[in-house]
Every structure is written in structure tokens, then in C-alpha cells.
Design a protein around this motif. Structure first.
Motif, PDB file in Angstrom:
ATOM      1  N   CYS A 461       0.837  -1.206   0.000  1.00  0.00           N
ATOM      2  CA  CYS A 461       0.000   0.000   0.000  1.00  0.00           C
ATOM      3  C   CYS A 461       0.870   1.254   0.000  1.00  0.00           C
ATOM      4  O   CYS A 461       0.587   2.226  -0.715  1.00  0.00           O
ATOM      5  N   ALA A 462       1.921   1.232   0.810  1.00  0.00           N
ATOM      6  CA  ALA A 462       2.823   2.380   0.851  1.00  0.00           C
ATOM      7  C   ALA A 462       3.492   2.591  -0.497  1.00  0.00           C
ATOM      8  O   ALA A 462       3.662   3.730  -0.963  1.00  0.00           O
ATOM      9  N   GLN A 463       3.858   1.499  -1.140  1.00  0.00           N
ATOM     10  CA  GLN A 463       4.500   1.590  -2.451  1.00  0.00           C
ATOM     11  C   GLN A 463       3.531   2.111  -3.507  1.00  0.00           C
ATOM     12  O   GLN A 463       3.904   2.895  -4.375  1.00  0.00           O
ATOM     13  N   LYS A 464       2.278   1.710  -3.382  1.00  0.00           N
ATOM     14  CA  LYS A 464       1.280   2.084  -4.382  1.00  0.00           C
ATOM     15  C   LYS A 464       0.847   3.534  -4.232  1.00  0.00           C
ATOM     16  O   LYS A 464       0.703   4.262  -5.220  1.00  0.00           O
ATOM     17  N   TYR A 465       0.613   3.975  -2.998  1.00  0.00           N
ATOM     18  CA  TYR A 465       0.007   5.289  -2.773  1.00  0.00           C
ATOM     19  C   TYR A 465       1.013   6.368  -2.360  1.00  0.00           C
ATOM     20  O   TYR A 465       0.683   7.544  -2.374  1.00  0.00           O
ATOM     21  N   CYS A 466       2.202   5.979  -1.954  1.00  0.00           N
ATOM     22  CA  CYS A 466       3.168   6.974  -1.481  1.00  0.00           C
ATOM     23  C   CYS A 466       4.450   6.983  -2.292  1.00  0.00           C
ATOM     24  O   CYS A 466       4.834   7.985  -2.904  1.00  0.00           O
ATOM     25  N   GLN A 468       5.472   5.144  -5.112  1.00  0.00           N
ATOM     26  CA  GLN A 468       5.421   5.144  -6.570  1.00  0.00           C
ATOM     27  C   GLN A 468       4.955   6.483  -7.152  1.00  0.00           C
ATOM     28  O   GLN A 468       5.582   6.994  -8.083  1.00  0.00           O
ATOM     29  N   PRO A 469       3.866   7.109  -6.635  1.00  0.00           N
ATOM     30  CA  PRO A 469       3.491   8.431  -7.175  1.00  0.00           C
ATOM     31  C   PRO A 469       4.589   9.470  -7.017  1.00  0.00           C
ATOM     32  O   PRO A 469       4.788  10.316  -7.884  1.00  0.00           O
ATOM     33  N   LYS A 470       5.303   9.399  -5.881  1.00  0.00           N
ATOM     34  CA  LYS A 470       6.390  10.338  -5.652  1.00  0.00           C
ATOM     35  C   LYS A 470       7.491  10.158  -6.692  1.00  0.00           C
ATOM     36  O   LYS A 470       8.031  11.123  -7.240  1.00  0.00           O
TER      37      LYS A 470
END
Length: 501
Positions: A461-466, A468-470
């Protein structure tokens, strides 16, 4: 090369001979507890119980034990002092038990008082016992001879009846049967979903280059039986429970490892292939290990019944639904993609949570007997299985998904095979008591896996929402500064703010 092969073979033979020597020369430290109850008395005092033992009484129902206290003096004996002055003495039979969880005495009436007249006339007196939870317990009776004017200090204490056996069974097995049916139906549905995701080309590659299969086989059928046996000998005093831990240690892998491999992003193709291979190999490996090691826990001459029919049923339960899934993937690829992408993981999580909840409820009648030693033994076997499988797979240079698959397949056994073996080898309630270590290991295994599933889910979830977008934003800014624009990203961005290109 021939010399090297000869040396390896010689080393293997020497190792096998050493193991067999240790096994056959070590004395057995446990005895099967299902023995005929023994009666001990001192001198002429005799306590007779009717029935001779209480076998398979039902939980929550009272049962009566009739007791007769007698003084069987011979003709040559002089009259006892109790007969000369019977009014000066009181005769109290006291009851104690080996554990207080299995059986309770009605109204806590653990003392039965007799008069001398009742002793000489053979008067019956009774106590009522109530089964609280399945298991077995020994009742022990002693006679306190007390002065009539002092109720606390006995003149003499005499053991008159020991090891009076009481066994308690469940009132009904309906819940277990319902649980089994629901588990089978849900497992079949999820295996069909997994068959839709199965890549036969990868399965064929695993068979042709069987490094993962060999690592899993050695981990599962060499390390796990020996380590489970060692933990049982060192940590568990009850021979029945030690035997139960050994049984779960020699079982093949089950379909639960396939579901967890999927949820933890392991190699599902390798996991399913390993489960299939281990289920076939267990037909020979289980009898071998039980023949070598079960004598340390069961008495000489005991026969262990390996449930070949149940193991064959497990193979059918694994292969038939997978075959349906493979056919769906072959002829209805769009449906297979939908089941794999939208249903498989969600249904696997639901299946595991539902089965665990229903299993805990259906096994609650024995979980009250669980103690920290059993949980520690289950934890030791589980953690060692995970670690040994993972380290061995890493040494064999397997990939990360393959390491996850081998680790899970090593530590997770087919508990259903273990329960059936115990049921067919031991009578109830001894089979239920022997199953406690298996239940403890399942509890500890599931707790660890849910912990890692939480970590894995949080990371994704952290990779998907935090993260990766960054990263994508940084790439866009870098590209923009160099005069290049990512049209796909910018289209999404500008559409969101209402400013088309």
C-alpha cells in the motif's frame, strides 16, 4: 568422478546407520496412557468401585460411581481396635485427581464418610462426577481414619484405590462434520481459481530442473520429522502429545501452503508442484518415519495406521479442481483472467479467515487444555521449518518467490492427514489429546503468517500510494526540466485540474 560418487554414497550409508543406531539403542521415555486401572490397598482395607472404570462419559452430564468400603480380615487376625470401640473412630474416603480440568466432582463432595457398621454390612455410598472437557483423568482414593473427637488429624492414612480411569468424550461430532464439509467446498472453489492462474510451462520447468523440488523434499521429509521428534522428546512430557507432534512433523504439505504462497507473493507454480510431489512421497516417507520413531511414544506392539485413503483423497482434492481451473484458462481465458485478477486473492483471504474462525470454534472443546509448553513447542517447530526451508533454498540459489514457496511448504503440513491418522490409531479421547500439539502448531503458524501478511500488505500500500506516485512525479519534473513531457502522465494531471493540453 567415480571416487567422489563412491565417497558420497559411503557418507550417506554411514549417516543412515548412525541414525538407526541412535534410534534403536535409545530407551523409550514415554508409555501409552491407555492402561487398565490398577488397584492398590494396604492390609485388609478394600474399596470396590462400580463400574470398574468410567469410559467415554459425555461432557456436561453427571455419572455416578458407587463405592463400597470393606475390612477383609482373615480368621487368624485378632479383632481390630475399630471393632472393639467403633464409636471412637471415623472412616473418611477422600478423592483426588490427576488434573481438575477434565472432570469435576458434583457439589465438590470429595469426602465420603463411612461408619463401622456400614463397613461391616457392605453399604454402598456414591459420588457423582461430571465431564467438563474431553480427556482422561485418574481418580485416586485414600482412607483417613480419624478419632471421633478430632476431625482434622488422621490416626492413619491408607491408599485404597488408585488410578481409577475416567475418560470424557464430546456429546456430538456434528459441528466437526459441518466444519469439514464447508472447508472442502471452499477449498475446491479456491483451487479452481488457482488452477486458472497455473502456468503449465513453469510447472514443467520445475519438474525438468527440480532444484526447488529437491530442496523442499529434503526440508520436509528429513529436517521436519527429526526436529519435531527432538522437540517432542525435550519439551513434551505426555507421550500422547509427543506422538501427536511427531505425526504433524512427518505429514506432507497441504493446500493451505499454496494459498499463503499466493498471498505472500511466492511462486505458486512451484508451491503447487511441491504439494503434489510431497503428497505422493508421503505414501512411503510417513510409514518409514513412524516406524522408526513412534516407539518412543507408544508401547511396544502398537500399530500406527497411516491413512492412505485420506492421503489419496487429498491428492484428488488438489488435482481435480486445479484441472478444472486449467481447462478454464485454456478455453475461457477471459474468465480465467477475471478470476485470477479480481477474485483469487480476496477469496483466499476470506477462505483462510473463515476456516480459522470456524476451526477455533469447533476445536474450542480442547483449546482450553492448551498450555504455554505446547504453544512453545508449536512455535519452535514452525519457526525452525520456516527458517530451514528459506536458508536451504537461499543456499541453493533459488529466487525470492521460490524461497517463499519452499519456506511455507516446509513449515506447513497437511493437518487433516495428521488428525485422521490420530483418529484411526488412537481411541477417543486419546486421539483428541494427541492432536493438541498439531492445533498449537497451526495457531502459531497462522499467527506468524498473518503478521507477515500485514507487513507485506502495508508495504504494498505504501509503495502504491506513497512511494510510486512520488517517484513518477520526480521523473516528470526531471523530464520537464530537460524539455521532455510524458504525455500520458500530463494528460491525467491536466484533466484532473480541467486544463487540457
Amino acid at each position: 568422478m567415480m571416487c567422489i560418487m563412491w565417497s558420497v554414497n559411503s557418507l550417506l550409508r554411514a549417516t543412515c546407520l548412525l541414525i538407526l543406531t541412535v534410534i534403536t539403542t535409545t530407551s523409550c521415555n514415554g508409555q501409552y496412557v491407555n492402561q487398565t486401572n490398577t488397584y492398590n490397598s494396604e492390609g485388609p482395607w478394600v474399596l470396590t468401585a462400580d463400574p470398574l472404570k468410567l469410559e467415554k462419559i459425555t461432557e456436561k452430564f453427571p455419572y455416578t460411581i458407587n463405592l463400597t468400603l470393606s475390612y477383609a480380615k482373615s480368621e487368624d487376625d485378632s479383632p481390630p481396635v475399630y471393632a472393639a470401640t467403633p464409636e471412637a473412630f471415623r472412616f473418611v474416603v477422600k478423592v483426588s485427581m490427576s488434573n481438575r480440568q477434565t472432570v469435576a466432582i458434583q457439589d465438590n463432595n470429595q469426602k465420603i464418610e463411612f461408619t463401622w457398621a456400614e463397613i461391616t454390612e457392605g453399604t454402598n455410598k456414591s459420588i457423582e462426577v461430571i465431564g467438563q472437557v474431553i480427556g482422561y483423568v485418574d481418580l485416586n482414593f485414600v482412607l483417613d481414619i480419624l478419632p471421633a473427637n478430632d476431625s482434622s488429624v488422621p490416626v492413619k492414612t491408607i491408599p485404597i484405590l488408585s488410578s481409577y480411569l475416567v475418560t470424557v468424550v464430546r456429546a456430538s461430532d456434528t459441528l466437526d462434520n459441518v466444519f469439514t464439509i464447508i472447508m472442502i467446498v471452499m477449498a475446491v472453489l479456491n483451487l479452481i481459481n488457482m488452477g486458472c492462474a497455473l502456468d503449465l510451462a513453469i510447472v514443467k520447468q520445475n519438474v525438468l530442473r527440480p532444484v526447488g523440488l529437491i530442496v523442499g523434499f529434503i526440508s520436509q521429509f528429513t529436517f521436519m520429522p527429526l526436529f519435531s521428534f527432538g522437540v517432542a522428546m525435550l519439551m513434551i512430557q505426555d507421550p500422547l502429545m509427543g506422538f501427536g507432534l511427531l505425526v504433524i512433523g512427518v505429514c506432507p504439505g497441504g493446500i493451505a501452503s499454496n494459498f499463503w504462497t499466493l498471498l505472500l507473493d511466492g511462486d505458486v507454480n512451484l508451491s503447487i508442484t511441491m504439494t503434489f510431489v510431497s503428497s505422493i512421497a508421503a505414501m512411503g516417507m510417513m510409514p518409514l518415519w513412524l516406524w522408526l520413531l513412534s516407539g518412543f511414544f507408544l508401547p511396544k506392539g502398537s500399530s500406527v495406521k497411516v491413512p492412505y485413503d485420506n492421503m489419496a483423497l487429498s491428492l484428488i482434492l488438489l488435482t481435480f479442481p486445479l484441472g478444472i481451473g486449467i481447462l478454464i484458462r485454456r478455453f475461457k481465458f477471459s474468465l480465467a483472467e477475471f478470476l485470477t485478477g479480481k477474485i483469487l486473492k480476496k477469496f483466499s483471504v476470506f477462505f483462510i479467515i473463515f476456516i480459522i474462525g470456524l476451526g477455533i470454534y469447533s476445536m474450542s472443546h480442547i483449546t482450553v487444555l492448551m498450555d504455554w509448553i505446547l504453544l512453545a513447542a508449536g512455535l519452535a517447530v514452525t519457526v525452525s521449518g520456516f527458517l530451514f526451508g528459506a536458508v536451504f533454498a537461499w543456499v541453493a540459489r533459488l529466487s525470492r518467490p521460490q524461497i517463499i514457496a519452499v519456506s511455507l511448504e516446509t513449515a506447513m503440513q497437511n493437518a487433516n492427514v495428521a488428525f485422521v491418522l490420530l483418529k484411526t490409531t488412537l481411541p477417543t479421547p486419546y486421539s483428541d489429546i494427541a492432536a493438541l500439539p498439531a492445533v498449537a502448531q497451526i495457531i502459531m503458524t497462522t499467527s506468524i503468517l498473518f503478521f507477515f501478511l500485514g507487513i507485506n500488505t502495508t508495504y504494498k500500500c505504501a509503495q502504491k500510494y506513497c512511494i510510486q506516485p512520488k517517484k513518477e512525479k520526480e521523473e516528470i519534473e526531471t523530464n520537464n526540466s530537460s524539455g521532455y513531457r510524458n504525455k500520458a502522465y500530463c494528460a491525467d494531471e491536466t484533466t484532473a485540474v480541467g486544463n487540457p493540453l
